[in-house]
Scaffold this active site. Structure first.
Site, short mmCIF file in Angstrom:
data_model
loop_
_atom_site.label_atom_id
_atom_site.label_comp_id
_atom_site.label_asym_id
_atom_site.label_seq_id
_atom_site.Cartn_x
_atom_site.Cartn_y
_atom_site.Cartn_z
N ASP A 1 0.86 -1.17 0.00
CA ASP A 1 0.00 0.00 0.00
C ASP A 1 0.91 1.24 0.00
O ASP A 1 2.13 1.15 0.18
CB ASP A 1 -0.97 -0.01 1.17
CG ASP A 1 -2.18 0.90 0.90
OD1 ASP A 1 -2.09 1.74 -0.01
OD2 ASP A 1 -3.20 0.77 1.59
C1 BGC Z 1 -5.02 3.21 0.05
C2 BGC Z 1 -5.13 2.18 -1.04
C3 BGC Z 1 -5.00 2.84 -2.40
C4 BGC Z 1 -3.69 3.59 -2.45
C5 BGC Z 1 -3.45 4.26 -3.78
C6 BGC Z 1 -3.80 4.10 -0.14
O1 BGC Z 1 -3.80 5.16 0.75
O2 BGC Z 1 -4.97 2.56 1.30
O3 BGC Z 1 -6.34 1.50 -0.94
O4 BGC Z 1 -5.07 1.88 -3.40
O5 BGC Z 1 -3.69 4.57 -1.44
O6 BGC Z 1 -4.29 5.31 -4.00
#
Ligand code: BGC
Length: 760
Positions: free
Chosen positions: A283
């Protein structure tokens, strides 16, 4: 040799050989680059130097472009304009000696340009085929603009509605969650990775992110092993069985070990036990955050530990930990084979997708795809089928346009385009977004007078949202708003109307990531507004715009009709108008238990009883122990009778299946959908067993007077569970109750016995 080939080769062997050739020609820096994914926030260029925070860095695009020119980027996220994907792709190709293109990833959570209902809404349709069609639309639009991979579906089971990300998933239940997860993967990926007009699906966040303590986003998760295997893992397993090509890690520590640096999770479970062959991405900033956790010593150690644990690609804003991997190979902290294995997975994905041979996107075609009217139709249908009718006293709904000469539409959310779309969308077109007010006006045309009053100003978060860097994310506080006069005006409008349609809920920036809440009450002065309108005596239809259960105790006592419309998307207002006036019949069902108040959470239907039944009902002295609405609940404009529940046998062995059939009759006067749900209870076992578990469902359309026979199979898969002491899947010899009905309180039941226990 560069590894660049002349003709596309897509067989497994050809892909392997091509990846081998590329790997043999790459430096460690190039390899680490393939494992690095950067956000690309072009708009940050406009932020004056010195004004950004860590998310908001004016020089961020420049840093990424410099890395591109060095051939040290494997993937970008957040780029969604086809001309821009092509420009950046060209930069990547020029910078990379091997002609390796970028993978473009993005959060295509519920649509790209055509915004579908939010995922929790789509789950409320209990219609996997519809969910698959909807996500195929999202995939088609995404691929057309050059996106190859979506960070979706989010398959985290969510049992605490204080957690804002409940809106992104399928609710509390692992069985429903697994079915919806698989459907989304099929919709995104089509026939598989490389299918035209489709994208790679990346189920997230592995694993148990939804178990965050107190529902506080990013907080630690400490589910028991029993919960992990029986509740949190099944939707991931289903997504992988459906062929998902990618998995995203979770931010938080899982039982003490950060998910992004957790070799048991990423290696033993995901790869060894489940045989996952795709690539794992962290993530955002989750690798560097391994040191925030008090886990990794520094950035370099964070990179080493994440890669060693099985996290192939790092998602970073700037300053990636994986830039330190070549040094770690040099000094022996990582062996070359571990690095190569990760790079191979990324290369194979690019080869399978076909982008090594065709890296650019056709900008003209993108425009055509994005404006396809069929996509709007799909969005409208999805919004209609996900609405849940929570109350309909005196059959107030559907409204008769002829009878209601004057309609008052009330509440700021009734005419907010941005909020109608819900969180997690960035590429929407507000001009084509239909609000509830617009939908109602278009539907009734000249046949009735529609008046509108917001009544109150939009409620605001106490603390800002991280998405506020995207324009229009927070609702505007209207200037010169006279609170008392507006509230009076709304009540007067309602008093003069035949019916009042009041829209309440949460503004979209109040739910989603980093949007946990300590309360489930209607934010701002919405309850006051509703009470003022109801006090006029005009019948009220309450529409709830939400992604989590809200405190509707007052409304369920005083408001005759309540329809949960969720965040219904681009065509939301058109869908809602069809539902209000009977052009569509609500058939959605709740994918979570709806608590009475926040003090009851977490509250799930599949709990275990530990006391005699009568004491179960008295767990609080100040509140009932029952929910406001049970799991699986939802009314219709029709009514249904369940009868003749039959089992083909009453005794089977552990490995056998039993066939359950039931007859469902539409006893109403309209053709309507019913979600027929099957629950089981194992009366005794090697662990305490839950009071009920969903083990089958089917959404069917039934004409008035028509009877449909629906069949379910209860096989070993539906009866196995993971045993925490034996650390195995087991199937018990036991007596089972079966119930079939329209929600978890179904009473039509039967019983069967399973003989001969086994592990499974
Ligand atoms: C979130 C993810 C997301 C990623 C990219 C993160 O803060 O937890 O679910 O895919 O950002 O935007």
């Amino acid at each position: 040799m560069s590894g660049r080939a002349d003709a596309p080769m897509t067989t497994d062997r050809a892909i392997r050989e091509r990846a081998d050739a590329l790997l043999a020609a790459m430096t460690d820096e190039e390899k680490a680059g393939q494992l690095t994914q950067y956000f690309y926030f072009g708009f940050m260029r406009d932020v004056p130097e010195g004004e950004g925070d860590d998310l908001h860095q004016p020089n961020q695009p420049g840093i990424v472009e410099a890395a591109l020119s060095r051939g040290e980027v494997g993937s970008l996220l957040f780029v969604r304009d086809p001309a821009e994907t092509n420009r950046l792709q060209r930069l990547a190709l020029e910078g990379n000696r091997h002609g390796l293109p970028l993978l473009f990833g993005f959060d295509v959570i519920h649509g790209l340009r055509t915004i579908l209902p939010v995922p929790i809404a789509m789950a409320a349709s209990w219609d996997p085929a519809a969910v698959e069609r909807a996500q195929a639309v999202a995939a088609r639009e995404a691929r057309a603009v050059g996106i190859h991979w979506t960070f979706a579906p989010m398959v985290d089971v969510a049992r605490d509605p204080r957690w804002g990300r409940i809106v992104e998933g399928a609710g509390e239940d692992p069985y429903l969650g697994a079915a919806i997860a698989a459907a989304q993967v099929r919709g995104f990926q089509g026939e598989g990775i490389g299918a035209p007009e489709h994208v790679v699906a990346g189920p997230k966040h592995f694993a148990a992110y939804g178990a965050a303590l107190g529902g506080r986003d990013y907080d630690e998760a400490n589910p028991s092993d029993y919960e992990l295997w029986n509740t949190y893992f099944p939707p991931f397993k289903a997504a992988l069985d459906a062929g998902a090509g990618n998995v995203m890690t979770a931010y938080m520590p899982l039982n003490g070990v950060p998910a992004t640096g957790n070799p048991w999770l990423l290696d033993e479970v995901l790869r060894e036990e489940w045989g996952f062959g795709g690539w794992v991405v962290s993530d955002a900033n989750a690798v560097r955050n391994l040191s925030t956790h008090g886990f990794a010593r520094d950035l370099s150690d964070a990179g080493v530990r994440a890669l060693q644990a099985g996290c192939d690609m790092e998602m970073a804003i700037t300053d990636p930990a994986y830039a330190h991997l070549p040094a770690a190979v040099g000094d022996g902290r990582i062996d070359a084979a571990t690095l190569d294995a990760a790079v191979r997975r990324v290369l194979e994905a690019k080869l399978r997708l076909g982008i090594v041979d065709e890296p650019l996107v056709d900008e003209e075609r993108a425009r055509e795809v994005l404006s396809d009217p069929a996509h709007r139709e799909e969005a409208r249908r999805a919004a209609e089928s996900s609405a849940v009718l929570l109350r309909n006293e005196g059959a107030l709904l559907p409204l008769d346009i002829g009878a209601a000469q004057t309609i008052a539409v009330i509440g700021p959310l009734a005419d907010s385009k941005r909020d109608t779309l819900g969180p997690w969308c960035f590429d929407f077109d507000l001009d084509e977004t239909v609000t509830v007010l617009e939908g109602v006006r278009a539907k009734v045309g000249e046949r009735a007078t529609v008046g509108y009053a917001p009544g109150i100003r939009p409620a605001q978060r106490t603390f800002p949202s991280m998405f506020d860097m995207f324009p229009g994310n927070a609702p505007e506080d209207p200037p010169h708003f006279d609170d008392e006069a507006e509230l009076r005006r709304a009540a007067e409008l309602a008093r003069a109307a035949d019916v009042a349609v009041v829209v309440v809920g949460e503004w979209q920036n109040m739910i989603g990531e980093a949007a946990s809440r300590s309360s489930l009450e209607l934010p701002g002065r919405q309850l006051e507004l509703l009470q003022a309108v109801a006090a006029t005596g005009t019948p009220v239809v309450l529409l709830v715009m939400n992604g989590r259960p809200l405190d509707l105790r007052w409304a369920t006592e005083w408001v005759p009709a309540i329809l949960d419309i969720w965040y219904p998307g681009t065509q939301g207002g058109a869908a809602v108008a069809n539902l209000l006036f009977g052009g569509a019949v609500p058939g959605g069902k709740l994918p979570f238990t709806w608590p009475r108040s926040v003090g009851q959470v977490p509250m799930t239907y599949g709990h275990v009883t530990s006391h005699e039944p009568e004491k179960q009902d008295r767990r609080y002295w100040d509140e009932a122990s029952t929910p406001l609405f049970p799991f699986g609940y939802g009314l219709s404009y029709a009514s249904f009778a369940y009868d003749r529940l039959t089992l083909d046998r009453d005794r089977i062995t552990a490995g056998e299946s039993i066939r359950v059939s039931v007859e469902v009759t539409n006893t109403g006067r309209r053709t309507a959908d019913e979600v027929i749900q099957l629950y089981v209870r194992q009366r005794h076992g090697r662990t305490a067993r839950p009071v009920r578990e969903l083990k089958g469902f089917e959404r069917v359309t039934i004409d008035p007077g028509q009877t449909r026979t629906v069949q379910f199979s209860l096989g070993p898969d539906e009866r196995r569970y993971w045993h925490p002491l034996e650390r195995e899947w087991v199937i018990d010899a036991a007596t089972f109750d079966v119930w079939v009905g329209g929600d978890v309180t179904a009473t039509l039941g039967a019983t069967f016995d399973v003989e001969g226990a086994s592990t499974a």
